[in-house]
Design a protein around this motif. Structure first.
Motif, PDB file in Angstrom:
ATOM      1  N   ILE A 188      10.241 -69.715  64.236  1.00  0.00           N
ATOM      2  CA  ILE A 188       9.717 -69.181  65.612  1.00  0.00           C
ATOM      3  C   ILE A 188       8.666 -69.888  66.321  1.00  0.00           C
ATOM      4  CG2 ILE A 188       8.710 -67.071  66.469  1.00  0.00           C
ATOM      5  CD1 ILE A 188      10.351 -65.599  64.262  1.00  0.00           C
ATOM      6  N   LEU A 189       7.777 -70.505  65.489  1.00  0.00           N
ATOM      7  CA  LEU A 189       6.595 -71.282  66.032  1.00  0.00           C
ATOM      8  C   LEU A 189       6.990 -72.340  66.459  1.00  0.00           C
ATOM      9  CD1 LEU A 189       3.836 -70.557  63.169  1.00  0.00           C
ATOM     10  CD2 LEU A 189       3.944 -69.696  65.521  1.00  0.00           C
ATOM     11  N   ALA A 190       8.158 -73.239  65.964  1.00  0.00           N
ATOM     12  CA  ALA A 190       8.667 -74.456  66.674  1.00  0.00           C
ATOM     13  C   ALA A 190       9.194 -73.971  67.888  1.00  0.00           C
ATOM     14  CB  ALA A 190       9.529 -75.016  65.564  1.00  0.00           C
ATOM     15  N   ILE A 191       9.762 -73.003  67.820  1.00  0.00           N
ATOM     16  CA  ILE A 191      10.775 -72.603  69.378  1.00  0.00           C
ATOM     17  C   ILE A 191       9.593 -72.430  70.385  1.00  0.00           C
ATOM     18  CG2 ILE A 191      12.106 -71.018  70.402  1.00  0.00           C
ATOM     19  CD1 ILE A 191      13.642 -70.831  67.835  1.00  0.00           C
ATOM     20  N   LEU A 192       8.398 -71.644  69.978  1.00  0.00           N
ATOM     21  CA  LEU A 192       7.330 -71.422  70.818  1.00  0.00           C
ATOM     22  C   LEU A 192       6.687 -72.653  71.403  1.00  0.00           C
ATOM     23  CD1 LEU A 192       5.990 -68.312  69.370  1.00  0.00           C
ATOM     24  CD2 LEU A 192       7.240 -68.403  71.314  1.00  0.00           C
ATOM     25  N   ARG A 193       6.536 -73.538  70.424  1.00  0.00           N
ATOM     26  CA  ARG A 193       5.707 -74.797  70.841  1.00  0.00           C
ATOM     27  C   ARG A 193       6.485 -75.676  71.662  1.00  0.00           C
ATOM     28  NH1 ARG A 193       3.738 -74.918  65.197  1.00  0.00           N
ATOM     29  NH2 ARG A 193       1.323 -74.043  65.615  1.00  0.00           N
ATOM     30  N   GLU A 194       8.093 -75.664  71.328  1.00  0.00           N
ATOM     31  CA  GLU A 194       8.730 -76.504  72.260  1.00  0.00           C
ATOM     32  C   GLU A 194       9.046 -75.936  73.599  1.00  0.00           C
ATOM     33  OE1 GLU A 194      13.647 -77.327  72.457  1.00  0.00           O
ATOM     34  OE2 GLU A 194      12.797 -76.440  70.667  1.00  0.00           O
ATOM     35  N   ALA A 195       8.804 -74.777  73.885  1.00  0.00           N
ATOM     36  CA  ALA A 195       8.743 -74.147  75.300  1.00  0.00           C
ATOM     37  C   ALA A 195       7.432 -74.393  75.936  1.00  0.00           C
ATOM     38  CB  ALA A 195       8.717 -72.782  75.143  1.00  0.00           C
ATOM     39  N   GLU A 196       6.232 -74.668  75.054  1.00  0.00           N
ATOM     40  CA  GLU A 196       5.005 -74.898  75.769  1.00  0.00           C
ATOM     41  C   GLU A 196       5.145 -76.304  76.356  1.00  0.00           C
ATOM     42  OE1 GLU A 196       2.049 -74.624  72.650  1.00  0.00           O
ATOM     43  OE2 GLU A 196       2.095 -72.388  72.690  1.00  0.00           O
ATOM     44  N   GLY A 197       5.883 -77.147  75.771  1.00  0.00           N
ATOM     45  CA  GLY A 197       6.062 -78.720  76.296  1.00  0.00           C
ATOM     46  C   GLY A 197       6.774 -78.649  77.789  1.00  0.00           C
ATOM     47  N   ASP A 198       7.739 -79.638  77.922  1.00  0.00           N
ATOM     48  CA  ASP A 198       8.217 -79.877  79.234  1.00  0.00           C
ATOM     49  C   ASP A 198       9.416 -79.065  79.398  1.00  0.00           C
ATOM     50  OD1 ASP A 198       6.360 -81.839  79.579  1.00  0.00           O
ATOM     51  OD2 ASP A 198       7.553 -83.554  79.144  1.00  0.00           O
ATOM     52  N   SER A 199       9.934 -78.564  78.390  1.00  0.00           N
ATOM     53  CA  SER A 199      11.164 -77.822  78.603  1.00  0.00           C
ATOM     54  C   SER A 199      10.769 -76.250  79.437  1.00  0.00           C
ATOM     55  CB  SER A 199      11.772 -77.485  77.240  1.00  0.00           C
ATOM     56  OG  SER A 199      12.067 -78.757  76.447  1.00  0.00           O
ATOM     57  N   SER A 200      11.949 -75.811  80.197  1.00  0.00           N
ATOM     58  CA  SER A 200      11.690 -74.336  80.598  1.00  0.00           C
ATOM     59  C   SER A 200      12.007 -73.548  79.475  1.00  0.00           C
ATOM     60  CB  SER A 200      12.494 -74.320  81.922  1.00  0.00           C
ATOM     61  OG  SER A 200      13.986 -74.429  81.451  1.00  0.00           O
ATOM     62  N   THR A 201      11.551 -72.415  79.757  1.00  0.00           N
ATOM     63  CA  THR A 201      11.902 -71.061  78.902  1.00  0.00           C
ATOM     64  C   THR A 201      13.387 -70.683  78.588  1.00  0.00           C
ATOM     65  OG1 THR A 201       9.551 -70.265  79.456  1.00  0.00           O
ATOM     66  CG2 THR A 201      11.328 -68.721  78.432  1.00  0.00           C
ATOM     67  N   LYS A 202      14.040 -70.939  79.870  1.00  0.00           N
ATOM     68  CA  LYS A 202      15.627 -70.684  80.106  1.00  0.00           C
ATOM     69  C   LYS A 202      16.283 -71.728  79.062  1.00  0.00           C
ATOM     70  CE  LYS A 202      19.230 -69.424  83.119  1.00  0.00           C
ATOM     71  NZ  LYS A 202      19.248 -69.128  84.666  1.00  0.00           N
ATOM     72  N   PHE A 244      12.556 -64.041  73.145  1.00  0.00           N
ATOM     73  CA  PHE A 244      11.393 -65.154  73.425  1.00  0.00           C
ATOM     74  C   PHE A 244      10.094 -64.550  73.676  1.00  0.00           C
ATOM     75  CE2 PHE A 244       9.095 -68.100  75.919  1.00  0.00           C
ATOM     76  CZ  PHE A 244       8.919 -69.246  75.075  1.00  0.00           C
ATOM     77  N   TYR A 245       9.992 -63.807  74.687  1.00  0.00           N
ATOM     78  CA  TYR A 245       8.672 -63.310  75.221  1.00  0.00           C
ATOM     79  C   TYR A 245       8.162 -62.408  74.017  1.00  0.00           C
ATOM     80  CZ  TYR A 245       9.376 -65.610  79.615  1.00  0.00           C
ATOM     81  OH  TYR A 245       9.414 -66.716  80.558  1.00  0.00           O
ATOM     82  N   LYS A 246       9.071 -61.628  73.450  1.00  0.00           N
ATOM     83  CA  LYS A 246       8.449 -60.786  72.482  1.00  0.00           C
ATOM     84  C   LYS A 246       7.874 -61.536  71.285  1.00  0.00           C
ATOM     85  CE  LYS A 246      11.031 -58.770  69.288  1.00  0.00           C
ATOM     86  NZ  LYS A 246      12.502 -58.022  68.736  1.00  0.00           N
ATOM     87  N   TRP A 247       8.366 -62.770  70.876  1.00  0.00           N
ATOM     88  CA  TRP A 247       7.767 -63.572  70.028  1.00  0.00           C
ATOM     89  C   TRP A 247       6.537 -64.450  70.665  1.00  0.00           C
ATOM     90  CZ3 TRP A 247      12.849 -66.982  68.629  1.00  0.00           C
ATOM     91  CH2 TRP A 247      13.498 -66.171  67.616  1.00  0.00           C
ATOM     92  N   LYS A 248       6.514 -64.313  71.558  1.00  0.00           N
ATOM     93  CA  LYS A 248       5.289 -65.241  72.158  1.00  0.00           C
ATOM     94  C   LYS A 248       4.156 -64.180  72.316  1.00  0.00           C
ATOM     95  CE  LYS A 248       3.818 -67.605  76.442  1.00  0.00           C
ATOM     96  NZ  LYS A 248       4.381 -68.528  77.788  1.00  0.00           N
ATOM     97  N   ARG A 249       4.404 -62.909  72.569  1.00  0.00           N
ATOM     98  CA  ARG A 249       3.510 -61.840  72.517  1.00  0.00           C
ATOM     99  C   ARG A 249       2.940 -61.638  71.313  1.00  0.00           C
ATOM    100  NH1 ARG A 249       5.840 -57.092  74.738  1.00  0.00           N
ATOM    101  NH2 ARG A 249       6.805 -56.831  72.568  1.00  0.00           N
ATOM    102  N   LYS A 250       3.872 -61.545  70.321  1.00  0.00           N
ATOM    103  CA  LYS A 250       3.544 -61.383  68.875  1.00  0.00           C
ATOM    104  C   LYS A 250       2.903 -62.588  68.222  1.00  0.00           C
ATOM    105  CE  LYS A 250       5.332 -59.456  64.590  1.00  0.00           C
ATOM    106  NZ  LYS A 250       6.460 -58.855  63.752  1.00  0.00           N
TER     107      LYS A 250
END
Length: 88
Positions: A11-25, A38-44
């Motif tokens: 989960i943390l790896a996915i969140l970090r990947e989205a922080e980079g150049d990739s879009s959330t979608k 994704f946004y639930k994980w980001k909030r938590k």
């Protein structure tokens, strides 16, 4: 509670990947998750590291265990009150 397909580290790896150049979608499509998840994980888990997420998970498990104990004791207490309220 349903067990997640993803570990805390994933989960943390996915969140970090989205922080980079990739879009959330794009990240959600790549990992086959919904944007709501994704946004639930980001909030938590947003801003946490691996050790903090492990501690959070341990505390959640302990809290669930304690809630079950309290529920069992409440039922036992109610049964004893009912038995003692009868006139013999």
């Amino acid at each position: 509670m349903k067990k997640s397909r993803f570990s805390d580290e994933q989960i943390l790896a996915i969140l970090r990947e989205a922080e980079g150049d990739s879009s959330t979608k794009a990240v959600c499509a790549k990992h086959n998750i919904s944007q709501a998840t994704f946004y639930k994980w980001k909030r938590k888990f947003g801003g946490m590291d691996i050790e903090e997420t492990r501690r959070l998970r341990a505390l959640e498990d302990e809290n669930a265990r304690l809630k079950r104990i309290v529920a069992d004791l409440s039922v036992q207490n109610q049964i004893l009150k009912e038995v003692n309220s009868k006139k013999w």
